[in-house]
Design a protein around this motif. Structure first.
Motif, PDB file in Angstrom:
ATOM      1  N   THR A  45      79.872  32.847  28.467  1.00 39.39           N
ATOM      2  CA  THR A  45      80.668  31.867  29.219  1.00 39.39           C
ATOM      3  C   THR A  45      82.051  32.420  29.514  1.00 39.39           C
ATOM      4  O   THR A  45      82.564  32.293  30.631  1.00 39.39           O
ATOM      5  N   MET A  46      82.669  33.070  28.508  1.00 35.22           N
ATOM      6  CA  MET A  46      84.000  33.640  28.702  1.00 35.22           C
ATOM      7  C   MET A  46      83.981  34.702  29.792  1.00 35.22           C
ATOM      8  O   MET A  46      84.876  34.741  30.652  1.00 35.22           O
ATOM      9  N   ARG A  47      82.970  35.560  29.778  1.00 31.87           N
ATOM     10  CA  ARG A  47      82.888  36.617  30.788  1.00 31.87           C
ATOM     11  C   ARG A  47      82.733  36.005  32.182  1.00 31.87           C
ATOM     12  O   ARG A  47      83.366  36.453  33.148  1.00 31.87           O
ATOM     13  N   GLU A  48      81.899  34.985  32.272  1.00 29.15           N
ATOM     14  CA  GLU A  48      81.692  34.311  33.558  1.00 29.15           C
ATOM     15  C   GLU A  48      82.992  33.681  34.065  1.00 29.15           C
ATOM     16  O   GLU A  48      83.339  33.789  35.246  1.00 29.15           O
ATOM     17  N   MET A  49      83.739  33.024  33.151  1.00 27.64           N
ATOM     18  CA  MET A  49      84.985  32.366  33.555  1.00 27.64           C
ATOM     19  C   MET A  49      86.061  33.381  33.935  1.00 27.64           C
ATOM     20  O   MET A  49      86.835  33.155  34.870  1.00 27.64           O
ATOM     21  N   LEU A  50      86.117  34.505  33.223  1.00 28.39           N
ATOM     22  CA  LEU A  50      87.107  35.531  33.555  1.00 28.39           C
ATOM     23  C   LEU A  50      86.795  36.170  34.904  1.00 28.39           C
ATOM     24  O   LEU A  50      87.707  36.484  35.678  1.00 28.39           O
ATOM     25  N   ASN A  51      85.521  36.352  35.205  1.00 27.79           N
ATOM     26  CA  ASN A  51      85.139  36.864  36.521  1.00 27.79           C
ATOM     27  C   ASN A  51      85.522  35.869  37.615  1.00 27.79           C
ATOM     28  O   ASN A  51      85.983  36.267  38.695  1.00 27.79           O
ATOM     29  N   ARG A  52      85.347  34.598  37.333  1.00 35.92           N
ATOM     30  CA  ARG A  52      85.737  33.564  38.297  1.00 35.92           C
ATOM     31  C   ARG A  52      87.252  33.548  38.492  1.00 35.92           C
ATOM     32  O   ARG A  52      87.745  33.460  39.620  1.00 35.92           O
ATOM     33  N   LEU A  53      87.992  33.664  37.392  1.00 37.60           N
ATOM     34  CA  LEU A  53      89.454  33.707  37.482  1.00 37.60           C
ATOM     35  C   LEU A  53      89.920  34.970  38.205  1.00 37.60           C
ATOM     36  O   LEU A  53      90.940  34.951  38.900  1.00 37.60           O
ATOM     37  N   ALA A  54      89.172  36.050  38.052  1.00 35.43           N
ATOM     38  CA  ALA A  54      89.506  37.287  38.765  1.00 35.43           C
ATOM     39  C   ALA A  54      89.297  37.102  40.268  1.00 35.43           C
ATOM     40  O   ALA A  54      90.120  37.552  41.078  1.00 35.43           O
TER      41      ALA A  54
END
Length: 216
Positions: A45-54
């Protein structure tokens, strides 16, 4: 609603909030194992959210090095401010043309809340700066809410949040000038005086840009 979507959206908003308000400082490396504990979410989930924030420009992803909070610069802020002027002035013009009595009522309420807090700040009370910025956002959103374009409103929200991040780095208020500009925009919008409302809004954003850059 799928619980994974709910958790992901909540995590995204929490991390974005912490970037905007400087809890996660510009340039900070974002380590997945550390973040999953702090935000109570899985690594995936964290990786997905960081990619979205990127993709939204709040996080920078580097191959082989991981994720970092996006850095700041006067050039970046200037670009953000110019985009905000472009989007918000167009949305305000449309909103004034289409706004009904409900739009007027929401605008009156939003300005009233902001103005009361601004008066307290002018008197020396600066204990609620996060609330002040929330009320500021609610006022600017109320101005353009009747633009009848969800895509424009979503894009404007992202640009506004990037602009707000810079403002939170300096945490100073422009004082009576900003209060007066808000009142002028408010009065002109209710009077359906589009030219004055848009002109003062653009000046308001430019003056905020100059104020922030001078203190970076």
């Amino acid at each position: 609603m799928d619980n994974n979507i709910t958790v992901g959206s909540s995590t995204y908003e929490k991390i974005k909030h912490d970037i905007i308000f400087g809890i996660l400082a510009p340039g900070k490396k974002l380590k997945l194992n550390q973040l999953k504990e702090e935000y109570n979410a899985s690594v995936s989930t964290m990786r997905e959210m960081l990619n979205r924030l990127a993709s939204d420009g709040f996080v920078h992803a580097e191959e082989q090095r991981g994720f970092f909070v996006a850095s700041v610069s006067s050039d970046d802020l200037t670009e953000i401010a110019n985009l905000r002027i472009l989007l918000e002035c167009h949305a305000l013009e449309t909103s004034i043309a289409k706004g009904d009595t409900e739009w007027e009522g929401n605008l009156v309420a939003a300005h009233h809340k902001l103005h009361l807090l601004e008066q307290r700040m002018l008197a020396g009370d600066e204990t609620e700066k996060e609330t002040w910025k929330r009320y500021d956002w609610e006022f600017h959103l109320a101005l353009i809410q009747a633009c009848d374009s969800n895509n424009l409103l979503r894009l404007h929200r992202t640009i506004y949040d990037k602009y707000l991040r810079y403002q939170m780095l300096i945490l100073t208020h422009r004082g009576q000038l900003a209060v007066d500009e808000h009142k002028q925009i408010f009065d002109a919008s209710l009077a359906r005086n589009t030219n004055i409302a848009v002109e003062v809004l653009a000046r308001h954003i430019r003056k905020g840009l100059e104020h922030t850059i001078a203190r970076m």
